[in-house]
Design a protein around this motif. Structure first.
Motif: not given
Length: 338
Positions: A194-197, A208-212, A240-244
């Protein structure tokens, strides 16, 4: 002008009406590419204007979109959709009652529906009293849950944003002891998605660069301090990384925020409420904005409560409301809803 932005008045006995008045009288919305429509109550706005020493007068003539009344607030033209007709003498500051709660629900519901129908570009919400909301028959912890149901969305994400930092929460309002039980691979992964989209669609960030963040100190120290990182957080990141999606972590919360504030990440995904809100409010106590990600509409909000200790004094700071309106307008522009 493009489609209007709707500001919901919030709790009639709190600072919502006053920060609307204070923001308008500052003239900060003069160059906004949207008319503003207040979903609220004329008599309560009049009282707020009186408290703030601001001239309030009816303006007759052509009606602005979505509105039943036009007013001048300190010389600023404003449209008001009068959804309640409350008696100010019965609306004691800091003591909302049944009619206050019902009015809050009506403001939010009408604004949401106007956005869903395409009549409004987005909505900005002033603070409410959650207990009054529930006493009025709306069985929701707050704005976010009410809007999610009205928009028929299963999961949304609470983001708190400022110029220097954006934080997004996997879990929100629950006891700290409940957090580990609420963390699942699917919940964390859905939050990341959701955040990425939303960062792409509403903030215009192509990748977007996301730090978890980790849940435990030192990211669990290899399982010594907890296994949520290995069992839940890392699997979600890997998927998530496999989804790009450019997600990294689990990062230790005690160091990550320094890098985020330096601009290395576009958003930080936090496991629980205070993990994200403490650093956010340290930097953006007055101008932080609450954003609901995952809705089919733009919704921002002030990042503070009803401030009953200031209600009726005319001294409430409108900075967060100004930031929320400004950000809503930017989000609308990014996703092409104007």
């Amino acid at each position: 002008m493009d489609k209007p932005l709707v500001i919901t008045m919030g709790d009639p006995t709190g600072v919502g009406p006053e920060i609307i008045v204070q923001a308008c009288r500052k003239g900060v919305f003069d160059k906004l590419a949207h008319n503003l429509v207040i979903a609220g109550d004329l008599a309560i706005l009049q009282r707020a204007a009186d408290v703030c020493g601001c001239r309030f007068e009816r303006k007759y003539g052509s009606r602005l979109s979505l509105a039943t009344d036009n007013v001048l607030l300190g010389g600023y033209p404003l449209a008001v959709r009068a959804l309640s007709q409350l008696d100010p003498s019965l609306q004691k500051y800091g003591y909302p009652e049944g009619s206050s709660g019902r009015a809050m629900v009506d403001y939010i519901s009408w604004a949401c529906d106007a956005c869903l129908s395409g009549e409004a570009a987005g909505m900005v919400t002033a603070p409410i009293n959650k207990q009054a909301l529930q006493a009025a028959g709306a069985d929701f912890p707050g704005h976010t849950e009410l809007l999610a149901e009205r928009c028929r969305v299963g999961q949304v994400v609470m983001m708190l944003a400022g110029e220097r930092l954006r934080v997004c929460l996997v879990t929100t309002h629950c006891a700290l002891r409940e957090v580990p039980q609420r963390l699942t691979v699917e919940r964390i992964l859905t939050t990341i998605r959701i955040v990425a989209q939303s960062m792409k669609d509403q903030f215009g960030i192509a990748r977007p660069r996301l730090a978890v963040l980790a849940l435990n100190p030192h990211a669990g120290e290899g399982g010594l301090f907890g296994d949520e990182e290995q069992n839940c957080i890392l699997p979600a990141i890997n998927t998530a990384r496999t989804e790009g999606i450019a997600a990294s972590g689990p990062h230790s919360a005690d160091t990550l925020f320094w890098f985020a504030v330096q601009g290395r990440f576009d958003a930080v995904i936090c496991m629980y409420h205070d993990q994200g809100l403490i650093p956010l409010k340290l930097l953006h106590f007055e101008d932080g904005v609450n954003v609901t990600l995952g809705l089919p509409i733009v919704r921002t909000s002030v990042d503070h409560g009803t401030a009953y200790d200031l209600a009726g004094t005319g001294r409430a700071n409108p900075a967060s409301l100004i930031a929320a309106v400004t950000l809503a307008a930017k989000m609308v522009a990014k996703q092409g809803r104007e």
